[in-house]
Design an enzyme around this catalytic site. Structure first.
Site, short mmCIF file in Angstrom:
data_model
loop_
_atom_site.label_atom_id
_atom_site.label_comp_id
_atom_site.label_asym_id
_atom_site.label_seq_id
_atom_site.Cartn_x
_atom_site.Cartn_y
_atom_site.Cartn_z
CD GLN A 1 -38.56 20.72 9.99
OE1 GLN A 1 -39.37 19.78 10.00
NE2 GLN A 1 -38.54 21.62 10.94
CD GLN B 1 -30.51 9.61 0.36
OE1 GLN B 1 -29.63 8.85 -0.03
NE2 GLN B 1 -31.79 9.29 0.34
N GLY C 1 1.54 14.01 9.40
CA GLY C 1 0.76 13.50 8.27
C GLY C 1 -0.73 13.56 8.53
NE ARG C 2 -2.11 9.21 12.83
CZ ARG C 2 -1.71 8.42 13.82
NH1 ARG C 2 -1.59 8.91 15.04
NH2 ARG C 2 -1.44 7.15 13.60
CD1 TRP D 1 -2.11 -2.15 1.84
CD2 TRP D 1 -3.20 -0.92 0.31
NE1 TRP D 1 -3.26 -2.81 1.49
CE2 TRP D 1 -3.94 -2.08 0.55
CE3 TRP D 1 -3.67 0.02 -0.63
CZ2 TRP D 1 -5.13 -2.34 -0.10
CZ3 TRP D 1 -4.86 -0.24 -1.28
CH2 TRP D 1 -5.57 -1.41 -1.01
CB ILE D 2 4.23 2.06 -1.03
CG1 ILE D 2 4.61 0.94 -0.05
CG2 ILE D 2 5.16 3.27 -0.90
CD1 ILE D 2 4.28 1.22 1.43
CB SER E 1 -11.92 5.89 12.80
OG SER E 1 -12.02 6.71 11.66
CD GLU F 1 -0.64 10.10 6.65
OE1 GLU F 1 -0.31 10.74 7.66
OE2 GLU F 1 -0.39 10.44 5.48
N GLY F 2 -3.42 5.83 10.16
CA GLY F 2 -4.09 5.49 11.42
C GLY F 2 -5.59 5.48 11.23
C1 LIG Z 1 -5.01 3.87 -0.45
C2 LIG Z 1 -4.03 3.57 0.65
C3 LIG Z 1 -2.82 4.24 0.69
C4 LIG Z 1 -1.89 3.95 1.68
N1 LIG Z 1 -0.66 4.57 1.65
C5 LIG Z 1 0.31 4.15 2.51
C6 LIG Z 1 1.65 4.65 2.40
O1 LIG Z 1 1.96 5.51 1.56
N2 LIG Z 1 2.59 4.15 3.22
C7 LIG Z 1 2.32 3.20 4.18
O2 LIG Z 1 3.23 2.81 4.90
N3 LIG Z 1 1.05 2.73 4.31
C8 LIG Z 1 0.05 3.18 3.51
N4 LIG Z 1 -1.23 2.67 3.62
C9 LIG Z 1 -1.50 1.67 4.64
C10 LIG Z 1 -2.42 2.20 5.73
O3 LIG Z 1 -1.75 3.11 6.56
C11 LIG Z 1 -2.98 0.98 6.48
O4 LIG Z 1 -3.88 0.33 5.61
C12 LIG Z 1 -3.68 1.36 7.76
O5 LIG Z 1 -2.77 1.84 8.71
C13 LIG Z 1 -4.46 0.18 8.38
O6 LIG Z 1 -3.66 -0.97 8.43
P1 LIG Z 1 -4.21 -2.35 7.84
O7 LIG Z 1 -4.73 -2.10 6.48
O8 LIG Z 1 -3.14 -3.37 8.00
O9 LIG Z 1 -5.43 -2.72 8.75
P2 LIG Z 1 -5.34 -3.53 10.15
O10 LIG Z 1 -4.30 -2.94 11.00
O11 LIG Z 1 -5.26 -4.98 9.83
O12 LIG Z 1 -6.76 -3.20 10.76
C14 LIG Z 1 -7.94 -3.89 10.38
C15 LIG Z 1 -9.07 -3.37 11.29
O13 LIG Z 1 -8.77 -3.64 12.66
C16 LIG Z 1 -8.80 -2.45 13.41
N5 LIG Z 1 -7.78 -2.50 14.48
C17 LIG Z 1 -6.47 -2.80 14.38
N6 LIG Z 1 -5.86 -2.70 15.57
C18 LIG Z 1 -6.81 -2.31 16.46
C19 LIG Z 1 -6.81 -2.00 17.85
N7 LIG Z 1 -5.70 -2.09 18.60
N8 LIG Z 1 -7.98 -1.64 18.42
C20 LIG Z 1 -9.12 -1.53 17.69
N9 LIG Z 1 -9.17 -1.79 16.36
C21 LIG Z 1 -8.03 -2.17 15.75
C22 LIG Z 1 -8.48 -1.34 12.41
O14 LIG Z 1 -8.93 -0.08 12.87
C23 LIG Z 1 -9.25 -1.84 11.19
O15 LIG Z 1 -10.59 -1.50 11.30
C24 LIG Z 1 -2.19 2.99 2.67
C25 LIG Z 1 -3.44 2.35 2.65
C26 LIG Z 1 -4.34 2.61 1.66
C27 LIG Z 1 -5.66 1.88 1.65
#
Ligand SMILES: Cc1cc2nc3c(=O)[nH]c(=O)nc-3n(C[C@H](O)[C@H](O)[C@H](O)COP(=O)(O)OP(=O)(O)OC[C@H]3O[C@@H](n4cnc5c(N)ncnc54)[C@H](O)[C@@H]3O)c2cc1C
Length: 388
Positions: free
Chosen positions: A282, A343, A245-246, A158-159, A373, A370-371
């Protein structure tokens, strides 16, 4: 307290809006449909100084403040969120680690061309098995016996800008020449060097014109002078970068929400049903009120976070809490507003002839990268309770 922008901030906002509306809006739908990287408009953004807004001029940037950065990000993302993503990577994800932790030589060699928009940068933290839990990364850098280089083997997922980046900040576990683990370190990797492999392109729901791919490093030899900061300091660097970043993603969210909202208000004045403009009902006015309230709150949280980041720069402190709050609130606002705005457009909201469905698809990413929700709530909850 003064809620007004300074003259300089106002000028930058106007310049970013003019560029975004005149140059990006006309091409956004086409690039969304094709998924092609918008090379020409990104080049123009570089010429205008938008690829390194907060980076000092001696390192190729514009030397402006954090508020200017979020204003630029908001305006560009209101035109097209994919452009916003590309701009945010050069500014924050690549720019901040180099600016805050890089040596003078690294800043001149790597930061300058990225901040000026001459080339693209990227940031590689995520791996196929580790996103939110970034510390679980498996990629490795092994230090050579003579200490002059590292051999990197990595698989990153996902870079953003990965397929087009010249330089990539890569995070890996670090192993010394005796085989002992020293924690995570950050390295600058050159995509033109042997061992750098662009992997599969990620097909995406939204921000389709921002190129996203896997990156593999196979026995990539990285000279020791391309390590950013100390050995083992990589995780702290990664988190500091995400604070900055956030803020950019909060601004991106606000831009998407604002664009959807403006379209919805205009449509509600023009579209007639049962003999009246739908905006007089409304049910529609309440949607508009809820959208407006959340957008205004997002803007205020964003500007507060930009202000506190500017203060944090002076003391070297982190800006974690305000950044997380702004990102969480603005991204959920972007989802809420694009949903409501679509909508209000009825069937036309679902049509690809209007940008509403693109705003709706693009908004979703702001709750993920970037983290997520969930992670922002964890960061805020931990900060408030002092518990882990
Ligand atoms: C379009 C796109 C661009 C991106 N660009 C970059 C980039 O340039 N560089 C880079 O390094 N990364 C990048 N990312 C990666 C992105 O930062 C990650 O996808 C994101 O941080 C979530 O990680 P994950 O996909 O592994 O989900 P996971 O970590 O597997 O999470 C899956 C679910 O579990 C939840 N979860 C995980 N841990 C917890 C917890 N402790 N408590 C509660 N809930 C939790 C998450 O919130 C989510 O809902 C990109 C992603 C996308 C989709």
């Amino acid at each position: 307290m003064d809620f007004a922008l300074t003259e300089e901030q106002q000028l930058i906002e106007d310049a970013a809006r003019e560029f975004a509306q005149n140059e990006i809006v006309p091409i956004a739908a086409k690039f969304d449909a094709s998924g092609e990287f918008p090379t020409e408009t990104i080049r123009q953004a570089g010429e205008l100084g938008f690829m390194g807004v907060e980076i000092p001029e001696e390192y190729g940037g514009s030397g402006l403040d954090s508020t200017c950065y979020v204003l630029v990000m908001t305006e560009i993302s209101a035109a097209d969120a994919a452009h916003g993503t590309i701009v945010s990577v050069n500014n924050s994800l690549f720019g901040v680690p180099l600016l805050n932790f890089g040596t003078e030589e690294q800043k001149q060699k790597f930061l300058r061309p990225v901040a000026s928009g001459e080339v693209n940068g990227a940031y590689a933290l995520t791996e196929p098995q580790s996103g939110s839990d970034a510390a679980a990364m498996r990629s490795k850098a092994i230090r050579s016996a003579d200490g002059t280089s590292y051999t990197l083997n990595a698989k990153k997922a996902w870079i953003t800008s990965g397929p087009v980046a010249k330089y990539v900040v890569v995070f890996t576990q670090t192993i010394d020449s005796d085989g002992d683990s020293i924690g995570i370190s950050a390295f600058i990797v050159d995509s033109d060097q042997p061992g750098f492999i662009v992997g599969k392109t990620e097909p995406k729901l939204g921000i389709r014109a921002s190129a996203t791919c896997e990156i593999e490093l196979e026995n990539y030899v990285c000279p020791v002078e391309n390590r950013i900061g100390d050995e083992g300091a990589g995780f702290k660097i990664a988190l500091t970068v995400l604070d900055a970043g956030r803020l950019g993603i909060a601004a991106q969210s606000l831009g998407i929400a604002q664009a959807a909202y403006d379209a919805a208000v205009e449509y509600s004045r023009e579209r007639k049903a049962f003999g009246s403009a739908i905006g007089s009902f409304q049910a529609i006015q309440h949607k508009i009120a809820d959208m407006k309230m959340r957008i205004d709150a997002s803007r205020l949280l964003l500007l507060r976070a930009a202000w506190s980041k500017e203060n944090a720069k002076k003391t070297g402190a982190r800006n974690t809490l305000n950044s997380s709050i702004a990102k969480l609130y603005a991204s959920e606002t972007a989802m809420f507003v694009t949903h409501q705005a679509l909508q209000i457009h009825g069937g036309m909201g679902y049509s690809r002839e209007l940008p509403l469905e693109r705003y709706f698809r693009d908004a979703k990413i702001t709750e993920i990268y970037e983290g997520t929700s969930e992670i922002q709530r964890m960061v805020i909850g931990r900060a408030e309770t002092g518990l882990r």
